[in-house]
Design an enzyme around this catalytic site. Structure first.
Site, short mmCIF file in Angstrom:
data_model
loop_
_atom_site.label_atom_id
_atom_site.label_comp_id
_atom_site.label_asym_id
_atom_site.label_seq_id
_atom_site.Cartn_x
_atom_site.Cartn_y
_atom_site.Cartn_z
N HIS A 268 0.84 -1.18 0.00
CA HIS A 268 0.00 0.00 0.00
C HIS A 268 0.89 1.24 0.00
O HIS A 268 2.10 1.16 0.22
CB HIS A 268 -0.91 0.00 1.22
CG HIS A 268 -1.97 -1.06 1.17
ND1 HIS A 268 -2.99 -1.13 2.10
CD2 HIS A 268 -2.19 -2.08 0.31
CE1 HIS A 268 -3.78 -2.14 1.81
NE2 HIS A 268 -3.31 -2.74 0.73
N GLU B 4 1.24 3.73 2.08
CA GLU B 4 1.93 4.04 3.32
C GLU B 4 3.19 3.20 3.49
O GLU B 4 4.23 3.69 3.96
CB GLU B 4 1.00 3.82 4.51
CG GLU B 4 -0.24 4.70 4.50
CD GLU B 4 -1.42 4.04 3.81
OE1 GLU B 4 -2.57 4.41 4.13
OE2 GLU B 4 -1.21 3.15 2.95
N LEU C 93 -27.72 1.35 -25.01
CA LEU C 93 -27.13 0.89 -23.76
C LEU C 93 -27.09 2.02 -22.72
O LEU C 93 -27.48 1.83 -21.56
CB LEU C 93 -25.72 0.36 -24.00
CG LEU C 93 -24.94 -0.09 -22.76
CD1 LEU C 93 -25.66 -1.19 -22.01
CD2 LEU C 93 -23.53 -0.53 -23.16
N SER D 54 -27.23 -8.91 -26.66
CA SER D 54 -28.37 -9.74 -26.26
C SER D 54 -28.52 -10.99 -27.13
O SER D 54 -28.73 -12.09 -26.62
CB SER D 54 -29.66 -8.92 -26.30
OG SER D 54 -29.63 -7.90 -25.32
N SER E 23 -19.39 8.16 -37.77
CA SER E 23 -19.14 8.81 -36.48
C SER E 23 -17.67 9.16 -36.27
O SER E 23 -17.28 9.51 -35.16
CB SER E 23 -19.60 7.89 -35.34
OG SER E 23 -18.88 6.66 -35.37
N ASP F 58 -19.09 0.55 -35.69
CA ASP F 58 -17.76 1.17 -35.67
C ASP F 58 -16.60 0.18 -35.66
O ASP F 58 -15.47 0.58 -35.91
CB ASP F 58 -17.62 2.08 -34.44
CG ASP F 58 -18.63 3.22 -34.45
OD1 ASP F 58 -19.14 3.55 -35.53
OD2 ASP F 58 -18.91 3.77 -33.37
N THR G 229 -22.82 -0.53 -31.30
CA THR G 229 -21.59 0.22 -31.47
C THR G 229 -20.53 -0.63 -32.14
O THR G 229 -19.78 -0.16 -33.01
CB THR G 229 -21.09 0.73 -30.11
OG1 THR G 229 -22.04 1.66 -29.58
CG2 THR G 229 -19.74 1.42 -30.24
#
Length: 366
Positions: free
Chosen positions: A44, A46, A299, A219, A162, A194, A190
């Site tokens: 971590h 610290e 979405l 889906s 796009s 794209d 999307t």
């Protein structure tokens, strides 16, 4: 504390599922040690700072952006290392919202005779710890909705073109958002329109070593096997609404493809589409603490309708696209009355070349 916050930003996207934290040890007005949270299972912030300070930590002040932990997790408690090092004072920006800490770390330090102060740099530290706070309190990832739109709210022309709504500075910033996230999600529309790579890249276009999980809400299982995102380094998860045993249109199991560990997750909803609540729970189970959702409008609209968005980053370009059939950034049911519309709070504006980024959080009251 300003330096500690700078260090904490280096841990964003790298320390998950641990929160990004920065720490600085100061003795006699001199910085003698500093660090930031490493990858899960490693030191971590610290501990990094104390190692840098060595013996000069005795009698020093420790600045940290988050309350030191007081429990055994993947690593020993930071509070015991702070006490053993002889730190005389600890200044923390905020308490840790995790139920396993929640003030116990500060209490342990005070019980050991260490002076404790809290609050310096609170606003920025709270924002940095936002995904951590959401995850430890709900088990769900922090969801950021990101989209780029014209002044008239369009994300593409009527033909679907796009590229590009915004300029390079805005797109570079979007890649910074990707690099900071544990996962990126888009809808199948999307992907089909794209064929995105969905990778985090540097300003020169190079792929970064660490890649967020790529999540596709698909889906009916229409993801083409030749989709570019399947040929990129990293992992991919395709969420489908087809029940177990029912084949998808183009994904007969989605085996590993060119080094990509791609898999199907089945989460059918009552409407025949992906159950987004179930998908987010699954991502949380996988220790995904931050999720960047990049569209498309269907979405994003569903996420807004379900109240699952925690933050919005909207890039607005000074261009008019027009066209009744041109897609807009957010679909779904939407608000029936203006009083029901989602309003953002804590809003900031960033200029990115000719474009602007509007950044805010859903207001809790209207």
């Amino acid at each position: 504390m300003k330096r500690a916050l700078e260090l904490a930003r280096r841990a964003v996207g790298a320390s998950s599922p641990n929160p990004p934290v920065g720490a600085v040890v100061v003795m006699g007005g001199e910085v003698v040690g500093e660090g930031w949270t490493q990858a899960a299972g490693l030191d971590h912030a610290e501990i990094e700072a104390l190692k840098g300070a060595g013996g000069r930590a005795r009698g020093a002040t420790l600045y940290t952006t988050l309350e030191p932990c007081s429990h055994h997790g993947r690593t020993p408690p930071c509070t015991e290392a702070i006490i053993a090092a002889g730190i005389a004072e600890v200044r923390a920006s905020i308490t840790d919202p995790s139920p396993r800490v929640a003030g116990q770390g500060l209490a342990r330090l005070r019980a050991a005779g260490i002076a404790v102060h809290i609050g310096d740099g609170q606003d920025e530290a709270t924002e940095l710890a936002g995904p951590h706070a959401k995850y430890v309190s709900t088990g769900l990832p922090f969801v950021t909705a990101k989209f780029a739109a014209s002044l008239d709210g369009k994300i593409a022309t009527r033909s679907g073109d796009s590229r590009w709504v915004t300029g390079k500075p805005a797109r570079d910033y979007a890649h910074q958002l990707r690099a900071a996230a544990d996962a990126i999600m888009v809808g199948i529309g999307t992907v089909l329109a794209d064929d995105p790579r969905l990778t985090a890249r540097d300003a020169a276009g190079g792929t970064l070593p660490r890649q967020p999980l790529r999540v596709i809400a698909d889906s009916q299982g229409r993801l083409p096997p030749a989709a570019r995102l399947l040929a990129e380094p990293g992992n991919a998860l395709v969420a489908v609404a087809r029940p177990e045993g029912e084949t998808t249109q183009s994904l007969p199991g989605l085996p590993s493809h060119q080094g990509v560990d791609a898999e199907i997750f089945r989460c059918p909803g009552p409407d025949g589409r992906v159950d987004l609540d179930a998908l987010l729970r699954e991502l949380g189970r996988r220790e995904i603490t931050s999720l960047l959702v990049e569209g498309g409008g269907t979405l994003l609209g569903s996420l807004f309708d379900l109240g699952l968005v925690d933050k919005v980053v909207a890039f607005v370009a000074p261009v008019i696209i027009g066209g009744e059939s041109a897609p807009s950034a957010v679909g779904g049911r939407g608000a029936e009355r203006m009083s029901d519309a989602m309003r953002l709070s804590r809003v900031t504006i960033q200029q990115l070349g000719d474009d602007v980024a509007v950044i805010g959080y859903p207001a809790t009251d209207k």
